[in-house]
Enzyme design. Structure first.
Site, PDB file in Angstrom:
ATOM      1  N   ASN A  11       0.875  -1.180   0.000  1.00  0.00           N
ATOM      2  CA  ASN A  11       0.000   0.000   0.000  1.00  0.00           C
ATOM      3  C   ASN A  11       0.906   1.222   0.000  1.00  0.00           C
ATOM      4  OD1 ASN A  11      -1.794   2.047   0.477  1.00  0.00           O
ATOM      5  ND2 ASN A  11      -2.263   1.432   2.600  1.00  0.00           N
ATOM      6  N   TRP A  12       1.050   1.831  -1.177  1.00  0.00           N
ATOM      7  CA  TRP A  12       2.001   2.936  -1.296  1.00  0.00           C
ATOM      8  C   TRP A  12       1.468   4.232  -0.704  1.00  0.00           C
ATOM      9  CZ3 TRP A  12       4.316   2.618  -6.960  1.00  0.00           C
ATOM     10  CH2 TRP A  12       5.001   1.398  -7.097  1.00  0.00           C
ATOM     11  N   LYS A  13       0.182   4.287  -0.390  1.00  0.00           N
ATOM     12  CA  LYS A  13      -0.436   5.518   0.133  1.00  0.00           C
ATOM     13  C   LYS A  13      -0.158   6.678  -0.840  1.00  0.00           C
ATOM     14  CE  LYS A  13      -0.128   3.435   4.651  1.00  0.00           C
ATOM     15  NZ  LYS A  13      -0.128   3.574   6.081  1.00  0.00           N
ATOM     16  N   HIS A  96      -9.505   1.183   4.430  1.00  0.00           N
ATOM     17  CA  HIS A  96      -8.260   1.387   5.174  1.00  0.00           C
ATOM     18  C   HIS A  96      -8.502   2.329   6.360  1.00  0.00           C
ATOM     19  CE1 HIS A  96      -4.211   2.735   6.155  1.00  0.00           C
ATOM     20  NE2 HIS A  96      -3.824   1.578   5.662  1.00  0.00           N
ATOM     21  N   GLU A  98      -6.892   4.769   7.453  1.00  0.00           N
ATOM     22  CA  GLU A  98      -6.708   6.202   7.150  1.00  0.00           C
ATOM     23  C   GLU A  98      -7.948   6.760   6.456  1.00  0.00           C
ATOM     24  OE1 GLU A  98      -2.881   5.796   5.265  1.00  0.00           O
ATOM     25  OE2 GLU A  98      -2.051   5.253   7.221  1.00  0.00           O
ATOM     26  N   GLU A 164      -5.482  -4.747  10.462  1.00  0.00           N
ATOM     27  CA  GLU A 164      -4.487  -3.701  10.677  1.00  0.00           C
ATOM     28  C   GLU A 164      -4.823  -2.950  11.962  1.00  0.00           C
ATOM     29  OE1 GLU A 164      -2.469  -2.605   6.711  1.00  0.00           O
ATOM     30  OE2 GLU A 164      -4.252  -1.383   6.914  1.00  0.00           O
ATOM     31  N   GLY A 170       2.201   2.599  10.660  1.00  0.00           N
ATOM     32  CA  GLY A 170       3.121   3.720  10.488  1.00  0.00           C
ATOM     33  C   GLY A 170       3.761   4.192  11.779  1.00  0.00           C
ATOM     34  N   SER A 210       3.314  -1.807  10.310  1.00  0.00           N
ATOM     35  CA  SER A 210       4.761  -1.835  10.567  1.00  0.00           C
ATOM     36  C   SER A 210       5.385  -3.208  10.343  1.00  0.00           C
ATOM     37  CB  SER A 210       5.069  -1.311  11.976  1.00  0.00           C
ATOM     38  OG  SER A 210       4.618   0.034  12.104  1.00  0.00           O
ATOM     39  N   GLY A 231       2.880  -0.974   4.231  1.00  0.00           N
ATOM     40  CA  GLY A 231       2.933   0.436   3.875  1.00  0.00           C
ATOM     41  C   GLY A 231       4.369   0.859   3.636  1.00  0.00           C
ATOM     42  N   GLY A 232       4.988   1.455   4.650  1.00  0.00           N
ATOM     43  CA  GLY A 232       6.327   2.046   4.527  1.00  0.00           C
ATOM     44  C   GLY A 232       7.353   1.126   3.873  1.00  0.00           C
TER      45      GLY A 232
HETATM   46  P1  PGA Z   1       2.752   0.520   7.563  1.00  0.00           P
HETATM   47  O1  PGA Z   1       1.305   0.684   6.861  1.00  0.00           O
HETATM   48  O2  PGA Z   1       3.317  -0.798   7.048  1.00  0.00           O
HETATM   49  O3  PGA Z   1       3.520   1.696   7.102  1.00  0.00           O
HETATM   50  O4  PGA Z   1       2.518   0.483   9.039  1.00  0.00           O
HETATM   51  C1  PGA Z   1       0.444  -0.406   6.662  1.00  0.00           C
HETATM   52  C2  PGA Z   1      -0.860   0.077   6.080  1.00  0.00           C
HETATM   53  O5  PGA Z   1      -1.315   1.164   6.474  1.00  0.00           O
HETATM   54  O6  PGA Z   1      -1.477  -0.581   5.213  1.00  0.00           O
END
Ligand code: PGA
Length: 249
Positions: A11-13, A96, A98, A164, A170, A210, A231-232
């Site tokens: 998930n590149w956001k 998600h 967010e 999640e 994050g 994470s 994500g990251g």
């Molecule tokens: P993260 O994000 O790996 O940066 O914690 C995961 C996500 O939000 O899908």
């Protein structure tokens, strides 16, 4: 890991415009990735056509990060399922945290998006998970039960669930492998209550929050953890491919 085929999704956001997308994916294609792991990347909308071009001859799947429930109309800023499938996008993330916390997504709107996406032929990665306050108040499983209840209207053959925990996204704070496995087992038993146990047994449940090369093997080694939503660590070829390799073990 289990009999279910592992899936690692990035998930590149809101990262990577067209040129960064092309560079990252070309780098990923040069990696010798294991054949037994499904891989999906989810760039921002505007980078999807470039990603589709780079990935056209590869087995890496392409996903969006969100989708609207209508096919067209006066919905400023939204993207319909058909617009995505027409680009060669096969997957979408829905619900998600967010989207839920920053943009007003609810269980109901997430379900509407997921249903419409499946109807248009997209595979859905449906996200859910408790906040820190909810975990500390002891209501984790009530929240997961409520969030998972909307899955019953979806087609389980084209569904992946992503657990999640919001406090792990994050933040560098990961759920322990035990916490993840416990939540996944609970979600699988909820899924069994409406899909039946065979279908729930085949449902892939990803962990997100994470996940990194250093903790991936431990998380992915749990019976109910069938992959990761990253994500990251998906923004770097080296760390994303290390996680993909950990899923093959
Ligand atoms: P993260 O994000 O790996 O940066 O914690 C995961 C996500 O939000 O899908």
């Amino acid at each position: 890991m289990s009999q279910r085929r592992p899936l690692i999704a990035g998930n590149w956001k809101m990262h990577n415009g067209v040129s960064a997308t092309t560079a990252l994916l070309e780098g990923l294609l040069e990696e010798n990735l294991p054949a037994g792991v499904d891989v999906v990347v989810c760039p921002p909308f505007t980078s999807l056509p470039a990603a589709a071009m780079v990935l056209s001859a590869s087995s890496i799947g392409l996903g969006a990060q969100n989708v609207h429930w209508e096919t067209k109309g006066a919905f400023t800023g939204e993207i319909s399922p058909d617009m995505l499938s027409g680009l060669g996008v096969g997957w979408t993330i829905v619900g998600h945290s967010e989207r839920r916390s920053l943009f007003g997504e609810t269980d109901e709107t997430a379900a509407m998006r997921a249903e419409a996406a499946q109807k248009a032929g997209l595979e859905v990665i449906f996200c859910l998970g408790e906040t820190l306050d909810e975990r500390e108040a002891g209501s984790t499983f009530d929240v997961l039960k409520r969030q998972a209840s909307v899955l019953k209207t979806l087609d389980p053959a084209h569904l992946v669930v992503a657990y999640e925990p919001v406090w792990a996204i994050g933040t560098g704070r990961t759920a322990s492998a035990e916490q993840a496995d416990e939540a996944h087992a609970f979600l699988r038993s909820e899924a069994a209550s409406f899909f039946g146990s065979d279908t729930a047994g085949a449902l892939r449940i990803l962990y997100g929050g994470s996940m990194k090369p250093g903790n991936a093997a431990e998380l992915l080694g749990r019976e109910n953890v069938d992959g990761g939503l990253i994500g990251g660590a998906s923004l770097d070829v080296g760390s994303f491919s290390a996680i993909i390799r950990a899923a093959a073990l």
